[in-house]
Design a protein around this motif. Structure first.
Motif, PDB file in Angstrom:
ATOM      1  N   GLN A 209       0.863  -1.142  -0.094  1.00 56.03           N
ATOM      2  CA  GLN A 209       0.046  -0.003   0.007  1.00 56.03           C
ATOM      3  C   GLN A 209       1.084   1.161  -0.148  1.00 56.03           C
ATOM      4  O   GLN A 209       0.751   2.194  -0.538  1.00 56.03           O
ATOM      5  N   GLY A 210       2.194   1.216   0.730  1.00 57.57           N
ATOM      6  CA  GLY A 210       2.891   2.394   0.624  1.00 57.57           C
ATOM      7  C   GLY A 210       3.495   2.750  -0.580  1.00 57.57           C
ATOM      8  O   GLY A 210       3.644   3.770  -1.029  1.00 57.57           O
ATOM      9  N   VAL A 211       3.841   1.437  -1.558  1.00 56.96           N
ATOM     10  CA  VAL A 211       4.254   1.474  -2.844  1.00 56.96           C
ATOM     11  C   VAL A 211       3.209   2.466  -3.763  1.00 56.96           C
ATOM     12  O   VAL A 211       3.580   3.306  -4.678  1.00 56.96           O
ATOM     13  N   LYS A 212       1.900   1.740  -3.546  1.00 54.13           N
ATOM     14  CA  LYS A 212       0.849   2.477  -4.211  1.00 54.13           C
ATOM     15  C   LYS A 212       0.877   4.032  -3.996  1.00 54.13           C
ATOM     16  O   LYS A 212       0.320   4.728  -4.739  1.00 54.13           O
ATOM     17  N   ARG A 213       0.784   4.285  -2.748  1.00 52.38           N
ATOM     18  CA  ARG A 213       0.811   5.677  -2.418  1.00 52.38           C
ATOM     19  C   ARG A 213       1.892   6.430  -2.894  1.00 52.38           C
ATOM     20  O   ARG A 213       1.742   7.704  -3.477  1.00 52.38           O
ATOM     21  N   ILE A 214       3.172   6.032  -3.094  1.00 50.71           N
ATOM     22  CA  ILE A 214       4.291   6.818  -3.589  1.00 50.71           C
ATOM     23  C   ILE A 214       3.974   6.810  -5.157  1.00 50.71           C
ATOM     24  O   ILE A 214       4.164   7.929  -5.777  1.00 50.71           O
ATOM     25  N   GLU A 215       3.500   5.679  -6.036  1.00 47.24           N
ATOM     26  CA  GLU A 215       3.349   5.835  -7.198  1.00 47.24           C
ATOM     27  C   GLU A 215       2.324   7.002  -7.640  1.00 47.24           C
ATOM     28  O   GLU A 215       2.307   7.565  -8.596  1.00 47.24           O
ATOM     29  N   GLU A 216       1.340   7.008  -6.847  1.00 43.56           N
ATOM     30  CA  GLU A 216       0.147   7.802  -6.946  1.00 43.56           C
ATOM     31  C   GLU A 216       0.676   9.421  -6.740  1.00 43.56           C
ATOM     32  O   GLU A 216       0.232  10.063  -7.303  1.00 43.56           O
ATOM     33  N   SER A 217       1.416   9.345  -5.660  1.00 40.97           N
ATOM     34  CA  SER A 217       1.975  10.712  -5.462  1.00 40.97           C
ATOM     35  C   SER A 217       2.786  11.235  -6.487  1.00 40.97           C
ATOM     36  O   SER A 217       2.849  12.429  -6.709  1.00 40.97           O
ATOM     37  N   GLU A 218       3.573  10.204  -7.169  1.00 42.13           N
ATOM     38  CA  GLU A 218       4.525  10.747  -8.415  1.00 42.13           C
ATOM     39  C   GLU A 218       3.678  11.135  -9.545  1.00 42.13           C
ATOM     40  O   GLU A 218       3.629  12.196 -10.130  1.00 42.13           O
ATOM     41  N   ALA A 219       2.444  10.398  -9.673  1.00 43.20           N
ATOM     42  CA  ALA A 219       1.619  10.714 -10.819  1.00 43.20           C
ATOM     43  C   ALA A 219       0.898  11.893 -10.722  1.00 43.20           C
ATOM     44  O   ALA A 219       0.675  12.787 -11.701  1.00 43.20           O
ATOM     45  N   ASN A 220       0.563  12.380  -9.640  1.00 38.66           N
ATOM     46  CA  ASN A 220      -0.112  13.637  -9.223  1.00 38.66           C
ATOM     47  C   ASN A 220       0.942  14.566  -8.830  1.00 38.66           C
ATOM     48  O   ASN A 220       0.275  15.848  -8.608  1.00 38.66           O
ATOM     49  N   GLY A 221       2.186  14.564  -8.898  1.00 38.73           N
ATOM     50  CA  GLY A 221       3.019  15.713  -8.880  1.00 38.73           C
ATOM     51  C   GLY A 221       3.283  16.116  -7.228  1.00 38.73           C
ATOM     52  O   GLY A 221       3.770  16.936  -7.078  1.00 38.73           O
ATOM     53  N   THR A 222       2.973  15.269  -6.344  1.00 42.17           N
ATOM     54  CA  THR A 222       3.190  15.515  -5.089  1.00 42.17           C
ATOM     55  C   THR A 222       4.384  14.789  -4.249  1.00 42.17           C
ATOM     56  O   THR A 222       4.519  15.001  -3.015  1.00 42.17           O
ATOM     57  N   ILE A 223       4.961  13.939  -5.055  1.00 40.87           N
ATOM     58  CA  ILE A 223       5.879  13.135  -4.522  1.00 40.87           C
ATOM     59  C   ILE A 223       7.299  14.272  -4.194  1.00 40.87           C
ATOM     60  O   ILE A 223       7.437  15.089  -4.676  1.00 40.87           O
ATOM     61  N   THR A 224       7.891  13.729  -3.151  1.00 39.57           N
ATOM     62  CA  THR A 224       9.056  14.388  -2.671  1.00 39.57           C
ATOM     63  C   THR A 224      10.530  14.079  -3.373  1.00 39.57           C
ATOM     64  O   THR A 224      10.323  12.858  -3.602  1.00 39.57           O
ATOM     65  N   ILE A 225      11.239  14.662  -3.299  1.00 38.65           N
ATOM     66  CA  ILE A 225      12.587  14.235  -4.026  1.00 38.65           C
ATOM     67  C   ILE A 225      13.212  13.199  -3.277  1.00 38.65           C
ATOM     68  O   ILE A 225      13.825  12.288  -3.768  1.00 38.65           O
ATOM     69  N   ASN A 226      13.062  13.386  -1.818  1.00 33.38           N
ATOM     70  CA  ASN A 226      13.702  12.248  -0.937  1.00 33.38           C
ATOM     71  C   ASN A 226      12.916  10.775  -1.344  1.00 33.38           C
ATOM     72  O   ASN A 226      13.859   9.668  -1.478  1.00 33.38           O
ATOM     73  N   SER A 227      11.692  10.945  -1.540  1.00 34.48           N
ATOM     74  CA  SER A 227      10.959   9.735  -1.873  1.00 34.48           C
ATOM     75  C   SER A 227      11.580   9.236  -3.066  1.00 34.48           C
ATOM     76  O   SER A 227      11.850   7.881  -3.422  1.00 34.48           O
ATOM     77  N   LEU A 228      11.539  10.004  -4.065  1.00 35.24           N
ATOM     78  CA  LEU A 228      12.253   9.541  -5.658  1.00 35.24           C
ATOM     79  C   LEU A 228      13.811   9.002  -5.403  1.00 35.24           C
ATOM     80  O   LEU A 228      14.129   8.062  -5.912  1.00 35.24           O
ATOM     81  N   LYS A 229      14.650   9.689  -4.529  1.00 37.90           N
ATOM     82  CA  LYS A 229      15.807   9.015  -4.353  1.00 37.90           C
ATOM     83  C   LYS A 229      15.820   7.741  -3.762  1.00 37.90           C
ATOM     84  O   LYS A 229      16.629   6.786  -4.074  1.00 37.90           O
ATOM     85  N   ASP A 230      14.759   7.238  -2.634  1.00 37.74           N
ATOM     86  CA  ASP A 230      14.845   6.157  -1.981  1.00 37.74           C
ATOM     87  C   ASP A 230      14.348   5.250  -3.004  1.00 37.74           C
ATOM     88  O   ASP A 230      14.883   3.930  -3.024  1.00 37.74           O
ATOM     89  N   VAL A 231      13.291   5.534  -3.925  1.00 38.84           N
ATOM     90  CA  VAL A 231      12.881   4.506  -4.762  1.00 38.84           C
ATOM     91  C   VAL A 231      13.963   4.256  -6.001  1.00 38.84           C
ATOM     92  O   VAL A 231      14.309   3.089  -6.219  1.00 38.84           O
ATOM     93  N   ALA A 232      14.854   5.265  -6.456  1.00 36.44           N
ATOM     94  CA  ALA A 232      15.890   4.942  -7.185  1.00 36.44           C
ATOM     95  C   ALA A 232      16.908   4.103  -6.748  1.00 36.44           C
ATOM     96  O   ALA A 232      17.443   3.328  -7.293  1.00 36.44           O
ATOM     97  N   MET A 233      17.438   4.487  -5.335  1.00 39.10           N
ATOM     98  CA  MET A 233      18.219   3.536  -4.734  1.00 39.10           C
ATOM     99  C   MET A 233      17.812   2.186  -4.606  1.00 39.10           C
ATOM    100  O   MET A 233      18.580   1.224  -4.865  1.00 39.10           O
TER     101      MET A 233
END
Length: 163
Positions: A66-90
């Motif tokens: 469910q946390g992954v789903k929230r991250i994907e949704e926040s990226e899609a709607n433009g509210t994701i943080t750069i830190n979250s993107l860094k964590d996923v990239a890593m």
């Protein structure tokens, strides 16, 4: 007075150099203008292309499906943080690339465009006032004046460029 002029010239040269250096740093990103962000976002697109489940990505991130789903949704709607993107990239063994680039051309091109627009606004407004007093100037003179003023505005890098 001479010292002040010399100081201003030095600052203009420094600013010009900084803009040139910025353009060089941004040059590798110039092709990124052509990149279309996937509708569901990069995380979802990469995860599904790799045939990875939300649960698998969640395990790598130490979060729930469910946390992954929230991250994907926040990226899609433009509210994701750069830190979250860094964590996923890593977690995906990828590198996050982050930049702000001009929509067209270089930073110098952007400054020139803004200087031209401001110069045109100033000259045309002034000419309109002069016309009211029967002192208007011809189109060739207007164009030359706009060009000269734009050069001056760009050289001075007036703060009014960004109003």
């Amino acid at each position: 007075m001479f010292c002040k002029l010399k100081y201003l010239q030095k600052m203009r040269n420094k600013r010009k150099l900084l803009i040139e250096q910025l353009d060089q740093k941004l040059q590798p990103f110039s092709e990124s203008r052509k990149v279309l962000v996937p509708e569901r976002g990069w995380i979802n697109t990469i995860r599904t292309s790799l045939n990875m489940t939300m649960a698998q990505l969640g395990t790598k991130l130490n979060i729930t499906r469910q946390g992954v789903k929230r991250i994907e949704e926040s990226e899609a709607n433009g509210t994701i943080t750069i830190n979250s993107l860094k964590d996923v990239a890593m977690a995906l063994e990828l590198k996050l690339v982050y930049a702000l680039v001009p929509k067209n051309g270089t930073m110098d091109d952007l400054i020139q465009k803004k200087a031209d627009k401001l110069a045109q606004k100033i000259v045309l407004r002034t000419n309109q006032n002069m016309k009211l007093e029967d002192q208007g100037i011809g189109d060739d003179k207007i164009a030359a004046t706009i060009k000269e003023l734009a050069i001056e505005i760009k050289r001075e890098m007036r703060k009014s460029l960004w109003d």
